[in-house]
Design a protein around this motif. Structure first.
Motif, PDB file in Angstrom:
ATOM      1  N   ARG A  11      -0.546   4.183   0.674  1.00 36.41           N
ATOM      2  CA  ARG A  11      -1.364   5.127   1.447  1.00 36.41           C
ATOM      3  C   ARG A  11      -0.621   5.553   2.718  1.00 36.41           C
ATOM      4  O   ARG A  11      -0.102   4.710   3.445  1.00 36.41           O
ATOM      5  CB  ARG A  11      -2.668   4.396   1.826  1.00 36.41           C
ATOM      6  CG  ARG A  11      -3.829   5.252   2.209  1.00 36.41           C
ATOM      7  CD  ARG A  11      -5.071   4.381   2.278  1.00 36.41           C
ATOM      8  NE  ARG A  11      -5.116   3.507   3.441  1.00 36.41           N
ATOM      9  CZ  ARG A  11      -5.507   3.871   4.657  1.00 36.41           C
ATOM     10  NH1 ARG A  11      -5.901   5.105   4.878  1.00 36.41           N
ATOM     11  NH2 ARG A  11      -5.529   3.001   5.648  1.00 36.41           N
ATOM     12  N   PRO A  37      -9.898  -3.358   7.267  1.00 38.55           N
ATOM     13  CA  PRO A  37     -10.995  -3.002   8.173  1.00 38.55           C
ATOM     14  C   PRO A  37     -12.107  -4.048   8.139  1.00 38.55           C
ATOM     15  O   PRO A  37     -12.975  -4.052   8.999  1.00 38.55           O
ATOM     16  CB  PRO A  37     -11.510  -1.670   7.613  1.00 38.55           C
ATOM     17  CG  PRO A  37     -10.603  -1.287   6.507  1.00 38.55           C
ATOM     18  CD  PRO A  37      -9.781  -2.461   6.129  1.00 38.55           C
ATOM     19  N   GLY A  38     -12.074  -4.935   7.157  1.00 41.40           N
ATOM     20  CA  GLY A  38     -13.137  -5.934   6.992  1.00 41.40           C
ATOM     21  C   GLY A  38     -13.032  -7.072   7.997  1.00 41.40           C
ATOM     22  O   GLY A  38     -12.174  -7.107   8.868  1.00 41.40           O
ATOM     23  N   TYR A  58      -7.532  -6.112  -2.001  1.00 36.62           N
ATOM     24  CA  TYR A  58      -8.287  -5.284  -2.955  1.00 36.62           C
ATOM     25  C   TYR A  58      -9.122  -6.236  -3.818  1.00 36.62           C
ATOM     26  O   TYR A  58      -8.559  -7.092  -4.517  1.00 36.62           O
ATOM     27  CB  TYR A  58      -7.345  -4.519  -3.879  1.00 36.62           C
ATOM     28  CG  TYR A  58      -6.799  -3.193  -3.353  1.00 36.62           C
ATOM     29  CD1 TYR A  58      -6.906  -2.819  -2.019  1.00 36.62           C
ATOM     30  CD2 TYR A  58      -6.158  -2.320  -4.224  1.00 36.62           C
ATOM     31  CE1 TYR A  58      -6.395  -1.609  -1.575  1.00 36.62           C
ATOM     32  CE2 TYR A  58      -5.652  -1.110  -3.783  1.00 36.62           C
ATOM     33  CZ  TYR A  58      -5.770  -0.757  -2.464  1.00 36.62           C
ATOM     34  OH  TYR A  58      -5.256   0.436  -2.037  1.00 36.62           O
ATOM     35  N   SER A 116       0.851  -1.193   0.000  1.00 39.29           N
ATOM     36  CA  SER A 116       0.000   0.000   0.000  1.00 39.29           C
ATOM     37  C   SER A 116       0.881   1.235   0.000  1.00 39.29           C
ATOM     38  O   SER A 116       1.886   1.280   0.713  1.00 39.29           O
ATOM     39  CB  SER A 116      -0.893   0.020   1.244  1.00 39.29           C
ATOM     40  OG  SER A 116      -1.600   1.254   1.308  1.00 39.29           O
ATOM     41  N   TYR A 146     -10.820  -8.826  -3.287  1.00 36.47           N
ATOM     42  CA  TYR A 146     -10.563 -10.231  -2.943  1.00 36.47           C
ATOM     43  C   TYR A 146      -9.189 -10.728  -3.394  1.00 36.47           C
ATOM     44  O   TYR A 146      -8.968 -11.947  -3.476  1.00 36.47           O
ATOM     45  CB  TYR A 146     -11.635 -11.163  -3.524  1.00 36.47           C
ATOM     46  CG  TYR A 146     -12.964 -11.142  -2.807  1.00 36.47           C
ATOM     47  CD1 TYR A 146     -13.275 -10.161  -1.886  1.00 36.47           C
ATOM     48  CD2 TYR A 146     -13.931 -12.127  -3.066  1.00 36.47           C
ATOM     49  CE1 TYR A 146     -14.497 -10.141  -1.241  1.00 36.47           C
ATOM     50  CE2 TYR A 146     -15.148 -12.125  -2.425  1.00 36.47           C
ATOM     51  CZ  TYR A 146     -15.435 -11.122  -1.514  1.00 36.47           C
ATOM     52  OH  TYR A 146     -16.650 -11.125  -0.879  1.00 36.47           O
ATOM     53  N   PRO A 162      -2.491  -5.625   1.748  1.00 30.80           N
ATOM     54  CA  PRO A 162      -3.917  -5.312   1.840  1.00 30.80           C
ATOM     55  C   PRO A 162      -4.714  -6.324   0.998  1.00 30.80           C
ATOM     56  O   PRO A 162      -4.126  -7.165   0.307  1.00 30.80           O
ATOM     57  CB  PRO A 162      -4.022  -3.918   1.204  1.00 30.80           C
ATOM     58  CG  PRO A 162      -2.633  -3.389   1.119  1.00 30.80           C
ATOM     59  CD  PRO A 162      -1.746  -4.595   1.003  1.00 30.80           C
ATOM     60  N   ARG A 190      -8.436 -13.699   1.927  1.00 36.17           N
ATOM     61  CA  ARG A 190      -8.526 -14.067   0.505  1.00 36.17           C
ATOM     62  C   ARG A 190      -7.295 -13.593  -0.256  1.00 36.17           C
ATOM     63  O   ARG A 190      -6.746 -14.324  -1.088  1.00 36.17           O
ATOM     64  CB  ARG A 190      -9.814 -13.488  -0.110  1.00 36.17           C
ATOM     65  CG  ARG A 190     -11.064 -14.160   0.442  1.00 36.17           C
ATOM     66  CD  ARG A 190     -12.311 -13.339   0.197  1.00 36.17           C
ATOM     67  NE  ARG A 190     -12.289 -12.086   0.938  1.00 36.17           N
ATOM     68  CZ  ARG A 190     -13.353 -11.526   1.523  1.00 36.17           C
ATOM     69  NH1 ARG A 190     -14.532 -12.110   1.449  1.00 36.17           N
ATOM     70  NH2 ARG A 190     -13.242 -10.378   2.159  1.00 36.17           N
ATOM     71  N   ASN A 221      -1.475  -1.572   6.605  1.00 40.64           N
ATOM     72  CA  ASN A 221      -0.434  -2.559   6.304  1.00 40.64           C
ATOM     73  C   ASN A 221       0.968  -1.994   6.539  1.00 40.64           C
ATOM     74  O   ASN A 221       1.857  -2.706   7.007  1.00 40.64           O
ATOM     75  CB  ASN A 221      -0.627  -3.105   4.883  1.00 40.64           C
ATOM     76  CG  ASN A 221      -1.806  -4.046   4.869  1.00 40.64           C
ATOM     77  OD1 ASN A 221      -1.685  -5.199   5.265  1.00 40.64           O
ATOM     78  ND2 ASN A 221      -2.969  -3.537   4.483  1.00 40.64           N
TER      79      ASN A 221
HETATM   80  C1  FNR Z   1     -10.694  -2.365  -0.738  1.00 41.02           C
HETATM   81  N1  FNR Z   1     -10.894  -2.881   0.522  1.00 41.02           N
HETATM   82  C2  FNR Z   1     -11.164  -4.225   0.681  1.00 41.02           C
HETATM   83  N2  FNR Z   1     -11.128  -4.830   1.924  1.00 41.02           N
HETATM   84  C3  FNR Z   1     -11.330  -6.163   2.054  1.00 41.02           C
HETATM   85  O1  FNR Z   1     -11.278  -6.681   3.165  1.00 41.02           O
HETATM   86  N3  FNR Z   1     -11.596  -6.933   0.975  1.00 41.02           N
HETATM   87  C4  FNR Z   1     -11.637  -6.423  -0.296  1.00 41.02           C
HETATM   88  O2  FNR Z   1     -11.856  -7.159  -1.231  1.00 41.02           O
HETATM   89  C5  FNR Z   1     -11.420  -5.021  -0.455  1.00 41.02           C
HETATM   90  N4  FNR Z   1     -11.429  -4.459  -1.697  1.00 41.02           N
HETATM   91  C6  FNR Z   1     -10.975  -3.170  -1.863  1.00 41.02           C
HETATM   92  C7  FNR Z   1     -10.748  -2.675  -3.150  1.00 41.02           C
HETATM   93  C8  FNR Z   1     -10.201  -1.424  -3.326  1.00 41.02           C
HETATM   94  C9  FNR Z   1      -9.899  -0.918  -4.709  1.00 41.02           C
HETATM   95  C10 FNR Z   1      -9.918  -0.625  -2.198  1.00 41.02           C
HETATM   96  C11 FNR Z   1      -9.302   0.767  -2.364  1.00 41.02           C
HETATM   97  C12 FNR Z   1     -10.164  -1.078  -0.938  1.00 41.02           C
HETATM   98  C13 FNR Z   1     -10.686  -2.048   1.704  1.00 41.02           C
HETATM   99  C14 FNR Z   1      -9.230  -2.131   2.140  1.00 41.02           C
HETATM  100  O3  FNR Z   1      -9.068  -3.257   2.982  1.00 41.02           O
HETATM  101  C15 FNR Z   1      -8.866  -0.852   2.893  1.00 41.02           C
HETATM  102  O4  FNR Z   1      -8.907   0.251   2.001  1.00 41.02           O
HETATM  103  C16 FNR Z   1      -7.500  -0.942   3.561  1.00 41.02           C
HETATM  104  O5  FNR Z   1      -7.340   0.175   4.396  1.00 41.02           O
HETATM  105  C17 FNR Z   1      -6.378  -1.019   2.527  1.00 41.02           C
HETATM  106  O6  FNR Z   1      -5.140  -1.295   3.143  1.00 41.02           O
HETATM  107  P1  FNR Z   1      -4.165  -0.140   3.660  1.00 41.02           P
HETATM  108  O7  FNR Z   1      -4.015   0.892   2.573  1.00 41.02           O
HETATM  109  O8  FNR Z   1      -4.813   0.435   4.882  1.00 41.02           O
HETATM  110  O9  FNR Z   1      -2.894  -0.829   3.986  1.00 41.02           O
END
Ligand code: FNR
Length: 185
Positions: A15, A116-117, A80, A13, A82, A78, A123, A20
């Motif tokens: 961000r 956050p999920g 994204y 990431s 799945y 992270p 996955r 992460n």
């Molecule tokens: C997500 N996020 C997300 N979370 C998850 O648990 N399963 C998923 O499939 C997805 N898909 C997804 C797609 C895209 C394009 C984004 C931008 C986000 C949410 C994601 O877990 C969340 O943005 C985290 O904060 C990303 O990790 P970092 O940047 O905090 O390290």
């Protein structure tokens, strides 16, 4: 006293407030004294283009040199859609090319992830494991560190505050150290 192990940490990431990146910083803090974890920032790594693979940029050269110099790799991914984010997939593709010059070949490695999920990147971690087979990374199987509800476990300063999460991360880094020593013989 064996040499200090060097672990290179990658977070998938870019961000600033990334969970992460936060768990990777926690891993650095929790690394035992017999090892040292250095975080390599993937910001600025170009998108892989096979036409240009024989002319690596300075960033690519520094990245591949850092991978090669490390005894082990720790990846925080992270999830994204799945799967793993493009940032991380690109970093793995860049590391693996040109053909025959895979900077990850044979490295001991461990993975973890935060979301956050509800499933804490479960996955995406299994997708990552699949790519690691072809990369010939020797991945640690357990502990599995899947940080769910990450927004409740990382504070506004990006510090992992949840005690159980910190324990799991410490356990993972310790297991990576043991795994690396085992593979080094
Ligand atoms: C997500 N996020 C997300 N979370 C998850 O648990 N399963 C998923 O499939 C997805 N898909 C997804 C797609 C895209 C394009 C984004 C931008 C986000 C949410 C994601 O877990 C969340 O943005 C985290 O904060 C990303 O990790 P970092 O940047 O905090 O390290």
């Amino acid at each position: 006293m064996p040499n200090k192990l060097s672990i290179l940490g990658l977070a998938g990431s870019l961000r600033q407030g990334s969970y992460n990146r936060a768990i990777l910083r926690a891993a650095k803090e929790l690394t035992p004294p017999e090892a040292e974890l250095t975080i390599f920032d993937l910001e600025g790594l170009p998108l892989f283009n096979q036409d240009l693979e024989q002319q690596p940029t300075e960033k690519v050269q520094a990245y591949k040199a850092a991978l090669r110099a490390a005894d082990a790799i720790l990846i925080a991914t992270p999830e994204y859609n799945y799967s793993i984010p493009g940032v991380l997939k690109n970093a793995l593709d860049v590391a693996s090319r040109p053909y025959g010059d895979n900077a990850l070949d044979g490295k001991p490695a461990a993975i973890m992830g935060a979301s956050p999920g509800l499933l804490g990147t479960a996955r995406s971690q299994y997708h990552l494991r699949q790519s690691c087979v072809f990369l010939n990374l020797h991945l640690l199987n357990r502990p599995e560190v899947m940080v769910a509800h990450a927004h409740e476990k990382v504070d506004a300063q990006g510090r992992v505050t949840d005690a159980t999460t910190r324990e799991k991360i410490a356990e993972l880094v310790q297991a990576l150290v043991v795994w690396t020593r085992k593979l080094q013989g």
